[in-house]
Design a protein around this motif. Structure first.
Motif, PDB file in Angstrom:
ATOM      1  N   SER A   9       0.746  -1.338  -0.050  1.00 43.01           N
ATOM      2  CA  SER A   9       0.118   0.228   0.066  1.00 43.01           C
ATOM      3  C   SER A   9       0.904   1.342   0.034  1.00 43.01           C
ATOM      4  N   SER A  10       2.265   1.213  -0.150  1.00 36.39           N
ATOM      5  CA  SER A  10       2.822   2.309  -0.215  1.00 36.39           C
ATOM      6  C   SER A  10       2.821   3.336  -1.355  1.00 36.39           C
ATOM      7  N   SER A  11       2.139   2.626  -2.414  1.00 35.75           N
ATOM      8  CA  SER A  11       1.954   3.515  -3.796  1.00 35.75           C
ATOM      9  C   SER A  11       1.180   2.745  -4.368  1.00 35.75           C
ATOM     10  N   GLY A  12       0.651   3.489  -5.560  1.00 35.97           N
ATOM     11  CA  GLY A  12      -0.284   2.820  -6.576  1.00 35.97           C
ATOM     12  C   GLY A  12      -1.672   2.463  -6.315  1.00 35.97           C
ATOM     13  N   ILE A  13      -1.958   1.045  -6.667  1.00 32.50           N
ATOM     14  CA  ILE A  13      -2.985   0.552  -6.808  1.00 32.50           C
ATOM     15  C   ILE A  13      -3.325   0.318  -5.377  1.00 32.50           C
ATOM     16  N   GLY A  14      -2.187  -0.233  -4.518  1.00 31.31           N
ATOM     17  CA  GLY A  14      -2.608  -0.598  -3.106  1.00 31.31           C
ATOM     18  C   GLY A  14      -2.866   0.465  -2.205  1.00 31.31           C
TER      19      GLY A  14
ATOM     20  N   MET B  21       2.662  -2.357   4.551  1.00 29.98           N
ATOM     21  CA  MET B  21       3.744  -2.046   3.448  1.00 29.98           C
ATOM     22  C   MET B  21       5.018  -2.532   4.315  1.00 29.98           C
ATOM     23  N   ARG B  22       6.115  -3.124   3.598  1.00 24.18           N
ATOM     24  CA  ARG B  22       7.156  -3.497   3.805  1.00 24.18           C
ATOM     25  C   ARG B  22       8.208  -2.414   4.554  1.00 24.18           C
ATOM     26  N   ASN B  23       7.941  -1.170   4.322  1.00 23.08           N
ATOM     27  CA  ASN B  23       8.622   0.134   5.114  1.00 23.08           C
ATOM     28  C   ASN B  23       7.484   1.015   5.320  1.00 23.08           C
TER      29      ASN B  23
ATOM     30  N   ALA C 112       7.558   3.674   6.738  1.00 23.45           N
ATOM     31  CA  ALA C 112       7.947   5.252   6.696  1.00 23.45           C
ATOM     32  C   ALA C 112       7.324   5.573   5.526  1.00 23.45           C
ATOM     33  N   LYS C 113       7.021   4.687   4.432  1.00 20.01           N
ATOM     34  CA  LYS C 113       6.530   5.349   3.191  1.00 20.01           C
ATOM     35  C   LYS C 113       5.119   5.611   3.114  1.00 20.01           C
ATOM     36  N   GLY C 114       4.465   5.231   4.538  1.00 14.51           N
ATOM     37  CA  GLY C 114       3.001   5.581   4.561  1.00 14.51           C
ATOM     38  C   GLY C 114       2.485   6.921   5.202  1.00 14.51           C
TER      39      GLY C 114
ATOM     40  N   LEU D 285       4.274  -5.264   6.711  1.00 18.53           N
ATOM     41  CA  LEU D 285       4.036  -6.332   6.344  1.00 18.53           C
ATOM     42  C   LEU D 285       4.932  -6.349   4.818  1.00 18.53           C
ATOM     43  N   ASP D 286       5.935  -7.458   5.260  1.00 18.34           N
ATOM     44  CA  ASP D 286       6.789  -7.597   3.959  1.00 18.34           C
ATOM     45  C   ASP D 286       6.438  -9.132   3.474  1.00 18.34           C
ATOM     46  N   VAL D 287       5.721  -9.192   2.212  1.00 19.17           N
ATOM     47  CA  VAL D 287       5.079 -10.675   1.658  1.00 19.17           C
ATOM     48  C   VAL D 287       6.275 -11.631   1.518  1.00 19.17           C
TER      49      VAL D 287
ATOM     50  N   ASN E 242      -4.541  -8.894  -2.238  1.00 16.47           N
ATOM     51  CA  ASN E 242      -2.980  -9.392  -2.532  1.00 16.47           C
ATOM     52  C   ASN E 242      -2.439  -8.530  -3.714  1.00 16.47           C
ATOM     53  N   ASN E 243      -1.902  -7.513  -3.379  1.00 18.50           N
ATOM     54  CA  ASN E 243      -1.595  -6.445  -4.386  1.00 18.50           C
ATOM     55  C   ASN E 243      -0.029  -6.339  -4.580  1.00 18.50           C
ATOM     56  N   ALA E 244       0.944  -6.538  -3.542  1.00 22.42           N
ATOM     57  CA  ALA E 244       2.326  -6.196  -3.403  1.00 22.42           C
ATOM     58  C   ALA E 244       2.804  -6.837  -4.683  1.00 22.42           C
TER      59      ALA E 244
ATOM     60  N   ILE F  23       9.057 -14.153 -16.845  1.00 22.34           N
ATOM     61  CA  ILE F  23       9.051 -14.612 -15.472  1.00 22.34           C
ATOM     62  C   ILE F  23       7.826 -13.914 -14.862  1.00 22.34           C
ATOM     63  N   TYR F  24       7.827 -12.618 -15.100  1.00 20.63           N
ATOM     64  CA  TYR F  24       6.484 -11.626 -14.617  1.00 20.63           C
ATOM     65  C   TYR F  24       5.338 -12.500 -14.961  1.00 20.63           C
ATOM     66  N   HIS F  25       5.070 -13.033 -16.264  1.00 16.79           N
ATOM     67  CA  HIS F  25       3.848 -13.502 -16.567  1.00 16.79           C
ATOM     68  C   HIS F  25       3.800 -14.972 -15.887  1.00 16.79           C
TER      69      HIS F  25
ATOM     70  N   ALA G 261      -2.648  -1.482 -18.248  1.00 14.71           N
ATOM     71  CA  ALA G 261      -1.606  -0.578 -17.885  1.00 14.71           C
ATOM     72  C   ALA G 261      -2.366   0.479 -16.919  1.00 14.71           C
ATOM     73  N   VAL G 262      -1.818   0.920 -15.805  1.00 14.71           N
ATOM     74  CA  VAL G 262      -2.117   1.717 -14.813  1.00 14.71           C
ATOM     75  C   VAL G 262      -1.006   2.599 -14.383  1.00 14.71           C
ATOM     76  N   LYS G 263      -1.442   3.908 -14.291  1.00 18.44           N
ATOM     77  CA  LYS G 263      -0.352   4.998 -13.849  1.00 18.44           C
ATOM     78  C   LYS G 263      -0.162   4.860 -12.410  1.00 18.44           C
ATOM     79  N   THR G 264       1.099   4.294 -12.429  1.00 15.86           N
ATOM     80  CA  THR G 264       1.487   4.181 -10.913  1.00 15.86           C
ATOM     81  C   THR G 264       3.156   3.921 -10.958  1.00 15.86           C
ATOM     82  N   ASN G 265       3.817   3.564  -9.933  1.00 16.76           N
ATOM     83  CA  ASN G 265       5.307   3.529  -9.907  1.00 16.76           C
ATOM     84  C   ASN G 265       5.655   2.190 -10.627  1.00 16.76           C
TER      85      ASN G 265
ATOM     86  N   ASP H 176       8.256   2.387 -13.359  1.00 15.88           N
ATOM     87  CA  ASP H 176       9.505   3.152 -12.883  1.00 15.88           C
ATOM     88  C   ASP H 176      10.173   2.011 -12.136  1.00 15.88           C
ATOM     89  N   ASN H 177       9.397   1.170 -11.513  1.00 15.46           N
ATOM     90  CA  ASN H 177      10.034   0.013 -10.701  1.00 15.46           C
ATOM     91  C   ASN H 177      10.437  -1.316 -11.516  1.00 15.46           C
ATOM     92  N   LEU H 178      10.395  -1.319 -12.737  1.00 15.59           N
ATOM     93  CA  LEU H 178      10.612  -2.277 -13.393  1.00 15.59           C
ATOM     94  C   LEU H 178      12.017  -2.893 -12.989  1.00 15.59           C
TER      95      LEU H 178
HETATM   96  N1  LIG Z   1       0.823  -0.538 -13.103  1.00 10.84           N
HETATM   97  C1  LIG Z   1       0.263  -1.738 -13.896  1.00 10.84           C
HETATM   98  O1  LIG Z   1       0.005  -1.055 -15.199  1.00 10.84           O
HETATM   99  C2  LIG Z   1      -0.338  -2.708 -13.406  1.00 10.84           C
HETATM  100  C3  LIG Z   1      -1.047  -3.534 -14.425  1.00 10.84           C
HETATM  101  C4  LIG Z   1      -1.487  -4.942 -13.915  1.00 10.84           C
HETATM  102  C5  LIG Z   1      -1.084  -5.409 -12.804  1.00 10.84           C
HETATM  103  N2  LIG Z   1      -0.440  -4.679 -11.938  1.00 10.84           N
HETATM  104  C6  LIG Z   1       0.041  -5.256 -10.757  1.00 10.84           C
HETATM  105  O2  LIG Z   1      -0.436  -4.302  -9.593  1.00 10.84           O
HETATM  106  C7  LIG Z   1       0.149  -4.583  -8.420  1.00 10.84           C
HETATM  107  C8  LIG Z   1       0.310  -3.166  -7.845  1.00 10.84           C
HETATM  108  O3  LIG Z   1       1.225  -2.487  -8.705  1.00 10.84           O
HETATM  109  P1  LIG Z   1       1.402  -0.851  -8.744  1.00 10.84           P
HETATM  110  O4  LIG Z   1       0.994  -0.634 -10.475  1.00 10.84           O
HETATM  111  O5  LIG Z   1       0.615  -0.288  -7.770  1.00 10.84           O
HETATM  112  O6  LIG Z   1       2.901  -0.495  -8.811  1.00 10.84           O
HETATM  113  P2  LIG Z   1       3.600   0.409  -7.656  1.00 10.84           P
HETATM  114  O7  LIG Z   1       3.194   1.548  -7.574  1.00 10.84           O
HETATM  115  O8  LIG Z   1       5.214  -0.073  -8.188  1.00 10.84           O
HETATM  116  O9  LIG Z   1       3.342  -0.539  -6.130  1.00 10.84           O
HETATM  117  C9  LIG Z   1       3.886  -1.790  -5.852  1.00 10.84           C
HETATM  118  C10 LIG Z   1       3.787  -1.939  -4.272  1.00 10.84           C
HETATM  119  O10 LIG Z   1       4.244  -3.433  -4.211  1.00 10.84           O
HETATM  120  C11 LIG Z   1       4.871  -3.216  -3.099  1.00 10.84           C
HETATM  121  N3  LIG Z   1       5.954  -4.300  -2.682  1.00 10.84           N
HETATM  122  C12 LIG Z   1       6.897  -4.885  -3.606  1.00 10.84           C
HETATM  123  N4  LIG Z   1       7.654  -5.713  -3.059  1.00 10.84           N
HETATM  124  C13 LIG Z   1       6.875  -5.964  -1.906  1.00 10.84           C
HETATM  125  C14 LIG Z   1       7.302  -6.975  -0.835  1.00 10.84           C
HETATM  126  N5  LIG Z   1       8.091  -7.768  -0.832  1.00 10.84           N
HETATM  127  N6  LIG Z   1       6.203  -6.915   0.281  1.00 10.84           N
HETATM  128  C15 LIG Z   1       5.191  -5.938   0.363  1.00 10.84           C
HETATM  129  N7  LIG Z   1       5.281  -4.910  -0.628  1.00 10.84           N
HETATM  130  C16 LIG Z   1       5.995  -5.118  -1.637  1.00 10.84           C
HETATM  131  C17 LIG Z   1       5.878  -1.886  -3.227  1.00 10.84           C
HETATM  132  O11 LIG Z   1       6.544  -1.317  -1.851  1.00 10.84           O
HETATM  133  P3  LIG Z   1       7.585  -0.547  -1.919  1.00 10.84           P
HETATM  134  O12 LIG Z   1       7.244   0.874  -1.917  1.00 10.84           O
HETATM  135  O13 LIG Z   1       8.434  -0.862  -0.394  1.00 10.84           O
HETATM  136  O14 LIG Z   1       8.673  -0.903  -3.054  1.00 10.84           O
HETATM  137  C18 LIG Z   1       4.480  -1.033  -3.626  1.00 10.84           C
HETATM  138  O15 LIG Z   1       3.910  -0.598  -2.612  1.00 10.84           O
HETATM  139  C19 LIG Z   1       1.251  -5.467  -8.782  1.00 10.84           C
HETATM  140  O16 LIG Z   1       0.997  -6.606  -8.211  1.00 10.84           O
HETATM  141  C20 LIG Z   1       1.328  -5.486 -10.213  1.00 10.84           C
HETATM  142  O17 LIG Z   1       1.829  -6.586 -10.750  1.00 10.84           O
HETATM  143  C21 LIG Z   1       0.207  -3.389 -12.207  1.00 10.84           C
END
Ligand SMILES: NC(=O)c1ccc[n+]([C@@H]2O[C@H](COP(=O)([O-])OP(=O)(O)OC[C@H]3O[C@@H](n4cnc5c(N)ncnc54)[C@H](OP(=O)(O)O)[C@@H]3O)[C@@H](O)[C@H]2O)c1
Length: 286
Positions: free
Chosen positions: A17-22, A40-42, A44-46, A65-67, A92-94, A157-159, A190-194, A197-199
């Protein structure tokens, strides 16, 4: 809001939940009357999330919570049970995406991708299923992706992690339905999140003399194009709220026109035709 009112609320947990969809999902669930643990695992990001929740007087708290870590999952779930006595919703979003040709991806990189995206979700589900079974109800939402139905090049691997989570979800729905537990898939395009950038690029894939370099730059151009049309994370959060508030949720919620179109194309074509269609899309951008 009184303490009694908070106590009577259903309890929701969101990972990553530190960013994006979560982050958007945690806010949306709290706005819809769920007492929400934005994990979230850190932690402080909250801070920004906590500030927004306080401003709106939402029933939301950040928890660590670090998954990837069994102890972190156990301690947090135990702590939430102590405070709330039940867990109604888990999202389950992380996750993150590892990019690179299989040949150039190390086993350690592969394991790390599975650790978070697949084993992380399994760890959390294994921690909450017996709780939901005993309380005779609950909803688990697994965020996979359009990439859990359709694979693009250089992202095997992602797939793999997302296709696996789809298969596991389809199977456990049968075993959990008799106990009143719903398991739902949310498949965004595709969703506008981090996320972009985090690839994480596999170390071997970043070499200048990589035999896949030309293919990779074509893929990056296609990804940049996808990001242009990306939807806000709020739209995914709305689909999740719709699923958890439904008495009879669907198995799948596809979110975004790109995801709808891609999944529909795959359904309507044979394998050979679909492969040609996909190759043309990526070849166009090389
Ligand atoms: N954005 C897209 O286009 C898109 C499309 C389809 C599906 N998704 C899926 O949506 C989900 C959320 O992604 P997002 O788009 O919101 O990207 P995001 O902004 O990068 O968020 C990813 C989140 O996962 C957390 N995370 C990574 N490893 C973790 C761990 N070991 N334990 C706990 N948290 C962890 C990150 O925390 P930190 O800040 O600590 O790194 C961050 O809060 C992912 O499962 C992704 O595969 C995204």
């Amino acid at each position: 809001m009184s303490g009694g009112e908070r106590e009577a609320m259903q309890t929701a947990i969101v990972t990553g939940s530190s960013s994006g969809i979560g982050l958007e999902t945690s806010l949306a669930l709290a706005r819809n009357g769920f007492y929400t643990y934005a994990t979230m695992r850190n932690p402080a990001k909250g801070k920004a999330l906590v500030d927004r929740a306080e401003k709106e007087e939402l029933p939301l708290q950040v928890a660590e919570l670090d998954v990837d870590k069994s102890e972190s999952v156990k301690n947090t779930i135990d702590g939430i049970m102590e405070e709330r006595k039940r867990i109604d919703v888990v999202v389950n979003n992380a996750g993150f995406a590892l990019v690179g040709a299989l040949e150039e991806t190390s086993m350690d990189e592969i394991k790390a991708q599975f650790e978070t995206n697949l084993f992380g979700a399994l760890r959390v589900m294994k921690a909450v299923i017996s709780i939901m079974r005993r309380q005779a109800g609950g909803t688990i939402v697994n965020i996979t992706s359009m990439g859990g139905r359709v694979a693009i090049p250089l992202d095997p691997i992602y797939h793999g992690t997302k296709f696996a989570l789809e298969g596991i979800t389809e199977s456990i729905r049968y075993e959990l339905q008799p106990f009143g537990i719903n398991v739902v898939l949310v498949e965004p395009g595709a969703v506008k999140t981090n996320f972009f950038d985090n690839l994480k690029f596999a170390h071997g894939a970043t070499r200048q003399d990589s035999p896949y370099a030309k293919f990779m730059s074509g893929l990056q151009a296609a990804a940049a194009h996808m990001v242009q049309d990306a939807i806000p994370a709020r739209e995914v959060a709305e689909a999740i709220v719709q699923a958890v508030k439904s008495d009879s949720p669907q198995m799948r919620y596809i979110v975004g026109k790109d995801a709808q179109a891609m999944i529909e194309a795959k359904k309507s074509m044979g394998d050979r035709e679909f492969e040609k269609f996909m190759s043309a899309r990526f070849a166009e951008r090389q």
